[in-house]
Design a protein around this motif. Structure first.
Motif, PDB file in Angstrom:
ATOM      1  N   LEU A 551       0.807  -1.222   0.000  1.00 28.07           N
ATOM      2  CA  LEU A 551       0.000   0.000   0.000  1.00 28.07           C
ATOM      3  C   LEU A 551       0.835   1.265   0.000  1.00 28.07           C
ATOM      4  CD1 LEU A 551      -2.995  -0.977   2.293  1.00 28.07           C
ATOM      5  CD2 LEU A 551      -3.087  -0.369  -0.126  1.00 28.07           C
ATOM      6  N   ASN A 552       2.147   1.135   0.184  1.00 29.21           N
ATOM      7  CA  ASN A 552       3.044   2.288   0.022  1.00 29.21           C
ATOM      8  C   ASN A 552       3.288   2.622  -1.440  1.00 29.21           C
ATOM      9  OD1 ASN A 552       3.705   3.213   2.612  1.00 29.21           O
ATOM     10  ND2 ASN A 552       5.128   1.526   2.926  1.00 29.21           N
ATOM     11  N   LYS A 553       2.931   1.728  -2.335  1.00 30.09           N
ATOM     12  CA  LYS A 553       3.313   1.852  -3.742  1.00 30.09           C
ATOM     13  C   LYS A 553       2.259   2.604  -4.546  1.00 30.09           C
ATOM     14  CE  LYS A 553       6.834  -0.362  -2.419  1.00 30.09           C
ATOM     15  NZ  LYS A 553       8.059   0.417  -2.137  1.00 30.09           N
ATOM     16  N   SER A 554       2.506   2.693  -5.831  1.00 29.13           N
ATOM     17  CA  SER A 554       1.683   3.499  -6.737  1.00 29.13           C
ATOM     18  C   SER A 554       0.200   3.166  -6.588  1.00 29.13           C
ATOM     19  CB  SER A 554       2.113   3.259  -8.184  1.00 29.13           C
ATOM     20  OG  SER A 554       3.487   3.548  -8.347  1.00 29.13           O
ATOM     21  N   PRO A 555      -0.610   4.116  -6.142  1.00 24.97           N
ATOM     22  CA  PRO A 555      -2.029   3.821  -5.872  1.00 24.97           C
ATOM     23  C   PRO A 555      -2.786   3.288  -7.075  1.00 24.97           C
ATOM     24  CG  PRO A 555      -1.410   5.943  -4.931  1.00 24.97           C
ATOM     25  CD  PRO A 555      -0.258   5.497  -5.793  1.00 24.97           C
ATOM     26  N   GLU A 556      -2.424   3.731  -8.278  1.00 25.66           N
ATOM     27  CA  GLU A 556      -3.184   3.295  -9.450  1.00 25.66           C
ATOM     28  C   GLU A 556      -2.968   1.822  -9.763  1.00 25.66           C
ATOM     29  OE1 GLU A 556      -0.928   4.858 -13.236  1.00 25.66           O
ATOM     30  OE2 GLU A 556      -0.348   6.014 -11.478  1.00 25.66           O
ATOM     31  N   VAL A 557      -1.967   1.214  -9.138  1.00 25.34           N
ATOM     32  CA  VAL A 557      -1.583  -0.156  -9.496  1.00 25.34           C
ATOM     33  C   VAL A 557      -1.916  -1.164  -8.403  1.00 25.34           C
ATOM     34  CG1 VAL A 557       0.384  -1.638 -10.126  1.00 25.34           C
ATOM     35  CG2 VAL A 557       0.249   0.690 -11.009  1.00 25.34           C
ATOM     36  N   VAL A 558      -1.971  -0.753  -7.132  1.00 24.23           N
ATOM     37  CA  VAL A 558      -2.064  -1.725  -6.042  1.00 24.23           C
ATOM     38  C   VAL A 558      -3.464  -1.782  -5.442  1.00 24.23           C
ATOM     39  CG1 VAL A 558       0.379  -1.502  -5.504  1.00 24.23           C
ATOM     40  CG2 VAL A 558      -1.272  -0.045  -4.300  1.00 24.23           C
ATOM     41  N   ARG A 559      -3.847  -2.990  -5.026  1.00 22.98           N
ATOM     42  CA  ARG A 559      -5.107  -3.233  -4.346  1.00 22.98           C
ATOM     43  C   ARG A 559      -4.857  -4.275  -3.246  1.00 22.98           C
ATOM     44  NH1 ARG A 559      -5.606   0.295  -7.556  1.00 22.98           N
ATOM     45  NH2 ARG A 559      -7.157   0.528  -9.223  1.00 22.98           N
ATOM     46  N   VAL A 560      -5.528  -4.108  -2.107  1.00 23.52           N
ATOM     47  CA  VAL A 560      -5.423  -5.059  -1.002  1.00 23.52           C
ATOM     48  C   VAL A 560      -6.831  -5.401  -0.531  1.00 23.52           C
ATOM     49  CG1 VAL A 560      -4.658  -5.419   1.369  1.00 23.52           C
ATOM     50  CG2 VAL A 560      -3.148  -4.263  -0.252  1.00 23.52           C
ATOM     51  N   TYR A 561      -7.131  -6.704  -0.464  1.00 24.01           N
ATOM     52  CA  TYR A 561      -8.458  -7.165  -0.082  1.00 24.01           C
ATOM     53  C   TYR A 561      -8.347  -8.133   1.099  1.00 24.01           C
ATOM     54  CZ  TYR A 561      -9.604  -5.374  -4.727  1.00 24.01           C
ATOM     55  OH  TYR A 561      -9.746  -4.568  -5.838  1.00 24.01           O
ATOM     56  N   LEU A 562      -9.250  -7.963   2.072  1.00 22.35           N
ATOM     57  CA  LEU A 562      -9.319  -8.842   3.232  1.00 22.35           C
ATOM     58  C   LEU A 562     -10.727  -9.402   3.351  1.00 22.35           C
ATOM     59  CD1 LEU A 562      -6.769  -6.949   3.895  1.00 22.35           C
ATOM     60  CD2 LEU A 562      -7.207  -7.591   6.262  1.00 22.35           C
ATOM     61  N   PRO A 563     -11.087 -10.368   2.518  1.00 21.76           N
ATOM     62  CA  PRO A 563     -12.435 -10.942   2.586  1.00 21.76           C
ATOM     63  C   PRO A 563     -12.659 -11.655   3.920  1.00 21.76           C
ATOM     64  CG  PRO A 563     -11.031 -12.204   1.095  1.00 21.76           C
ATOM     65  CD  PRO A 563     -10.273 -10.985   1.453  1.00 21.76           C
ATOM     66  N   PRO A 564     -13.808 -11.429   4.555  1.00 22.21           N
ATOM     67  CA  PRO A 564     -14.041 -11.981   5.895  1.00 22.21           C
ATOM     68  C   PRO A 564     -14.573 -13.403   5.913  1.00 22.21           C
ATOM     69  CG  PRO A 564     -15.859 -10.543   5.294  1.00 22.21           C
ATOM     70  CD  PRO A 564     -14.862 -10.460   4.174  1.00 22.21           C
ATOM     71  N   ASP A 565     -15.009 -13.933   4.763  1.00 24.21           N
ATOM     72  CA  ASP A 565     -15.566 -15.287   4.786  1.00 24.21           C
ATOM     73  C   ASP A 565     -15.449 -15.913   3.405  1.00 24.21           C
ATOM     74  OD1 ASP A 565     -17.554 -14.054   3.285  1.00 24.21           O
ATOM     75  OD2 ASP A 565     -19.224 -14.753   4.537  1.00 24.21           O
ATOM     76  N   THR A 566     -16.013 -17.097   3.267  1.00 23.25           N
ATOM     77  CA  THR A 566     -15.825 -17.901   2.051  1.00 23.25           C
ATOM     78  C   THR A 566     -16.434 -17.245   0.823  1.00 23.25           C
ATOM     79  OG1 THR A 566     -15.767 -19.948   3.337  1.00 23.25           O
ATOM     80  CG2 THR A 566     -16.310 -20.137   0.999  1.00 23.25           C
ATOM     81  N   ASN A 567     -17.703 -16.850   0.897  1.00 22.07           N
ATOM     82  CA  ASN A 567     -18.341 -16.282  -0.288  1.00 22.07           C
ATOM     83  C   ASN A 567     -17.703 -14.961  -0.698  1.00 22.07           C
ATOM     84  OD1 ASN A 567     -20.161 -18.352  -0.771  1.00 22.07           O
ATOM     85  ND2 ASN A 567     -21.722 -17.497   0.591  1.00 22.07           N
ATOM     86  N   THR A 568     -17.269 -14.175   0.284  1.00 23.62           N
ATOM     87  CA  THR A 568     -16.596 -12.925  -0.055  1.00 23.62           C
ATOM     88  C   THR A 568     -15.247 -13.204  -0.703  1.00 23.62           C
ATOM     89  OG1 THR A 568     -17.619 -12.064   1.947  1.00 23.62           O
ATOM     90  CG2 THR A 568     -16.092 -10.616   0.810  1.00 23.62           C
ATOM     91  N   LEU A 569     -14.565 -14.268  -0.271  1.00 22.00           N
ATOM     92  CA  LEU A 569     -13.317 -14.653  -0.930  1.00 22.00           C
ATOM     93  C   LEU A 569     -13.570 -15.045  -2.381  1.00 22.00           C
ATOM     94  CD1 LEU A 569     -10.306 -15.355  -0.996  1.00 22.00           C
ATOM     95  CD2 LEU A 569     -10.885 -17.583   0.012  1.00 22.00           C
ATOM     96  N   LEU A 570     -14.641 -15.786  -2.639  1.00 21.70           N
ATOM     97  CA  LEU A 570     -14.969 -16.156  -4.021  1.00 21.70           C
ATOM     98  C   LEU A 570     -15.249 -14.924  -4.872  1.00 21.70           C
ATOM     99  CD1 LEU A 570     -17.310 -19.253  -3.531  1.00 21.70           C
ATOM    100  CD2 LEU A 570     -14.935 -19.255  -4.334  1.00 21.70           C
ATOM    101  N   ALA A 571     -16.036 -13.992  -4.337  1.00 24.84           N
ATOM    102  CA  ALA A 571     -16.346 -12.776  -5.095  1.00 24.84           C
ATOM    103  C   ALA A 571     -15.088 -11.948  -5.337  1.00 24.84           C
ATOM    104  CB  ALA A 571     -17.394 -11.950  -4.346  1.00 24.84           C
TER     105      ALA A 571
END
Length: 796
Positions: A551-571
């Motif tokens: 997340l320190n890097k170029s905002p236009e390029v990086v994304r970080v996701y923390l899905p809380p459960d199984t279906n959110t991980l699939l999505a």
């Protein structure tokens, strides 16, 4: 040394050798011109100081060797109609690759204003390492490049990644002898044990030994030849040697050795594809020894330069203010006899161009080096085929990554014919619960097979090797040449590739600004076996900081996701697998965890990136003034603890208005002006409120949340709990207690921070503290968590 053709049995006629030498001299001339000149490109008048750039930048020492390799690859590609690209490990030798791209015409095709004549040559020279121009390295700006080489060590891994599933492609890879001293490069020699001669292309390493780094000799160049040969043979290669200082002699040797190497590659592939060679080939490697700074100034101010470390960058450093240096530079440039190489208009002569391939066979025009041209969408199955039912929230336990594994296996199955999807990881695919993949494909392996082995095959498309560097390099090369993939890793050890992902992010950011660079598939990390469930492995395996780095890097390029459960991980997986030109980091647990959202809810939640979970809180819809407190969470374990805390508050303080907010897309916390996914202040205040206490349970280091949200109106009311380097081998719940992220501590925070609640709820606070005390005693006696924790389910 194996028997190879030498000048005693030449493969070149005198005319062919002279043509190759002319091309090589032209490339050398152009390389020197880029470092020094901004005017007078054809030396039509004596050099004057005003023709010289005010700042002299660039690397000369490696350029003659790179020019030699490029020249001879041209000849071989033209003669054999090879589909080839080259990875230039000493990427700081940008002047050489730019020179060759201009000579072959691919540079002018890409940048029509840099014409292949005197005017274009002047633009080529002036723009190099110049404000508003192009970088000095083999950056994305250079046609034909998939590797900048700004940080050394990744070239050979990139080359093998490019060759995977490209059976007709030859990937040459020039490895500098300084680069060969790095850890990632040393590991990359083992990549030949994973290359399938039937379904993959070939990699031809060219180990360029010019003897020196910036100011020191190189290790491999000082090894006796028999010791170096033993090393390379131990890696599974057969060395073929080219060495010398006389150009024509070297041209003859290089042509003979290159033909020998290509003949052997062709034989290995043909035999394997005809089913006549079950053994792993001993692939050729060319060992090229030429002087550093070859053909440059032999001495400067009485000090040796050519064939020493002094030629590494700019051999003549005071050309503008030292007349002797200016005269020496002119003599150096004229030694290449430019009047023989370029006509009066600055166009290369027919002799110079005679070795060049045409069209897409040119190294600067090969579509594999602009992988978006070849990219096809992945056949991602409907999520409904893999989603889990959620009849009652927080009661059923599932392993999220195991369910994700079934989705990835379906993608692997549906790309079986096209072979453009791979999963890489350091010996952890099954450990990370992705072993459904083995129902569709196996792990790639070209070594010995034993009866006790499982899930190994020569044509496998799961790549496992216990080197995060090699996994990263493979996947980068694979993606940049137009394919798709996922990198699965234990969370703590993703840090091993911090520097590599940094370089890839910089590449993507630069490539996005070049309209001719077509978008490539995103680099997708799945980080699992994460900090909160490394209770069995202990402190060494507990580190959630990779997301901070990204997340320190170029905002236009990086994304970080923390899905809380199984279906959110699939999505989330569905989204990142479809994305382009990004680095996506997905952090998800592999241990059994609760399901909270249905598939439709998960899709909507992922689309929002952050959302209020009305069902989890006690906030009345018609309540004016907002909630009394916000319980926010990001990550699967923090979500569990927040919901358990909300459950406690519902039972013990039913009059308290609690809002529960879950964050799945971390970039949503940033201001909209700083990240494409960021929330406006209005959006942020609507969710988190501008003035109410926010207790935020976060998966990683708490200060990241403060850094993302420090400009927000409500930041003074933000209190973050997360990992604070308190870890050991212990129980799962003790990990959160040690770091004050547990449900009881969160309830205590609410009591402490909601105005007026401390006096009214003192008994509740005391009860929560007592449970924490009882927890410490319980685990030391029983070795397991309290029953009310281990057996908890959502009752809201």
């Amino acid at each position: 040394m194996p028997d190879v053709r030498t000048p005693a049995s030449p493969v070149l006629t005198d005319a062919e050798a002279a043509a190759l030498d002319a091309h090589w001299r032209a490339a050398n001339y152009l390389a020197v011109g880029q470092i020094y000149l901004m005017a007078n490109p054809l030396l039509t008048e004596p050099l004057r100081p005003e023709h010289i750039k005010p700042r002299l930048l660039g690397h000369w020492g490696t350029s003659p060797g790179l020019n030699l390799v490029h020249t001879h690859l041209n000849r071989a590609i033209r003669a054999r109609s090879l589909d080839a690209l080259c990875v230039w490990g000493p990427g700081h030798g940008g002047p050489a690759v730019l020179a060759n791209s201009w000579l072959e015409g691919s540079y002018s095709d890409t940048y029509p204003d840099v014409t292949r004549d005197a005017d274009g040559m002047e633009r080529l020279f002036r723009q190099f390492s110049f404000p508003g121009g192009v970088p000095s390295h083999v950056a994305p700006d250079v046609p034909g490049s998939i590797h900048e080489g700004g940080e050394l060590g990744y070239s050979l891994a990139h080359a093998y990644g490019a060759a995977l599933d490209n059976p007709r492609l030859l990937v040459a890879c020039v490895i500098g002898d300084g680069e060969a001293e790095t850890g990632p490069l040393a590991t990359s020699w083992h990549a030949n044990k994973f290359l399938d001669p039937v379904r993959d292309g070939a990699v031809l390493p060219v180990l360029h030994l010019n003897g020196y780094k910036i100011s020191n000799p190189t290790v491999l160049a000082r090894l006796p030849q028999d010791e170096l040969d033993d090393l390379l043979r131990g890696y599974g290669h057969e060395p073929l040697h080219v060495s010398g200082e006389d150009p024509l002699t070297v041209h003859h040797e290089m042509a003979a050795v290159l033909d020998t190497a290509l003949d052997r590659i062709d034989t290995f592939q043909r035999q394997a594809r005809e089913g006549r060679s079950p053994e792993r080939p001993r692939w050729p490697v060319i060992v090229l020894r030429t002087p550093k700074g070859w053909t440059g100034p032999a001495e400067v101010d009485g000090v040796p330069v050519e064939n020493t470390w002094r030629s590494h960058q700019v051999p003549l450093a005071h050309v503008r203010d030292d007349p002797a240096h200016l005269r020496q530079l002119e003599a150096w440039l004229r030694s290449y006899r430019p009047e023989e190489l370029f006509d009066p208009t600055g166009r290369p002569t027919e002799q110079v161009l005679s070795c060049l391939p045409e069209g897409a066979l040119r190294l600067g025009s090969n579509p594999h080096a602009n992988g978006g041209l070849l990219l096809r969408d992945l056949p991602i199955p409907p999520l409904e085929d893999h989603a889990v039912p959620v009849d009652k929230r927080g009661t059923a336990l599932r392993e999220p990554t195991r369910v994700l594994g079934s989705l990835l296996a379906a993608v692997m199955r549906d790309t079986a014919r096209r072979r453009d999807f791979r999963v890489v990881g350091p010996d952890e695919t099954a450990s990370n619960r992705l072993d459904a993949l083995y129902e569709v494909t196996a792990k790639a392996w070209q070594g010995e097979f034993l009866d006790t082995d499982r899930d190994l095959a020569r044509d496998g498309r799961v790549m496992e090797v216990l080197s995060e560097h090699l996994c990263q390099g493979w996947l980068e090369g694979y993606l940049l040449t137009g394919r798709h993939g996922v990198f699965s890793s234990y969370e703590a050890f993703a840090h091993i590739v911090d520097s590599m992902v940094n370089q890839h992010i910089k590449w993507l950011r630069a490539a996005r600004r070049l309209p001719w660079r077509r978008p490539v598939a995103s680099l997708n990390y799945l980080l699992t076996s994460h900090v909160w469930r490394q209770d069995h492995n202990g402190f060494s395996h507990q580190d959630p900081g990779f997301v901070d780095h990204v997340l320190n890097k170029s905002p236009e390029v990086v994304r970080v996701y923390l899905p809380p459960d199984t279906n959110t991980l699939l999505a989330t997986a569905d989204h990142v697998l479809r994305s382009r030109d990004l680095v996506n980091v997905v952090v998800a647990g592999k241990q059994p965890s609760f399901d909270w959202l249905t598939l439709d809810e998960a899709r909507a939640h992922c689309a929002r990136g952050v959302g209020v979970w009305e069902w989890a809180g006690t906030e009345a819809p018609d309540r004016s003034g907002g909630p009394d407190v916000v319980l926010a969470c990001a990550g699967d374990v923090p979500t569990l603890e927040v919901l358990a805390a909300a459950d406690l508050l519902r039972r013990h303080l039913p009059e308290l208005s609690v809002r529960v907010v879950n964050v799945v897309d971390m970039a949503r916390l940033l201001p909209h002006g700083e990240h494409p996914h960021g929330m406006t202040d209005f959006e942020y205040d609507a969710v988190f409120t501008p003035d109410k206490p926010v207790i935020f349970a976060y998966h990683g280091y708490p200060w990241l949340i403060h850094r993302l949200a420090y400009r927000r109106t409500g930041h003074p009311h933000l209190h973050v709990r997360g990992y604070k380097e308190e870890g050991t081998t212990t129980t799962p719940f003790d990990m959160v207690v040690r770091n004050d992220l547990d449900r009881y501590r969160l309830v205590m925070d609410v009591v402490d921070r909601v105005p007026g609640l401390g006096v009214r709820a003192v008994a509740l606070r005391q009860a929560m503290a007592d449970v924490r005390t009882r927890h410490h005693a319980w685990i030391r006696v029983h070795g397991s968590d309290l029953p009310e924790v281990a057996e908890w389910t959502w009752s809201g």
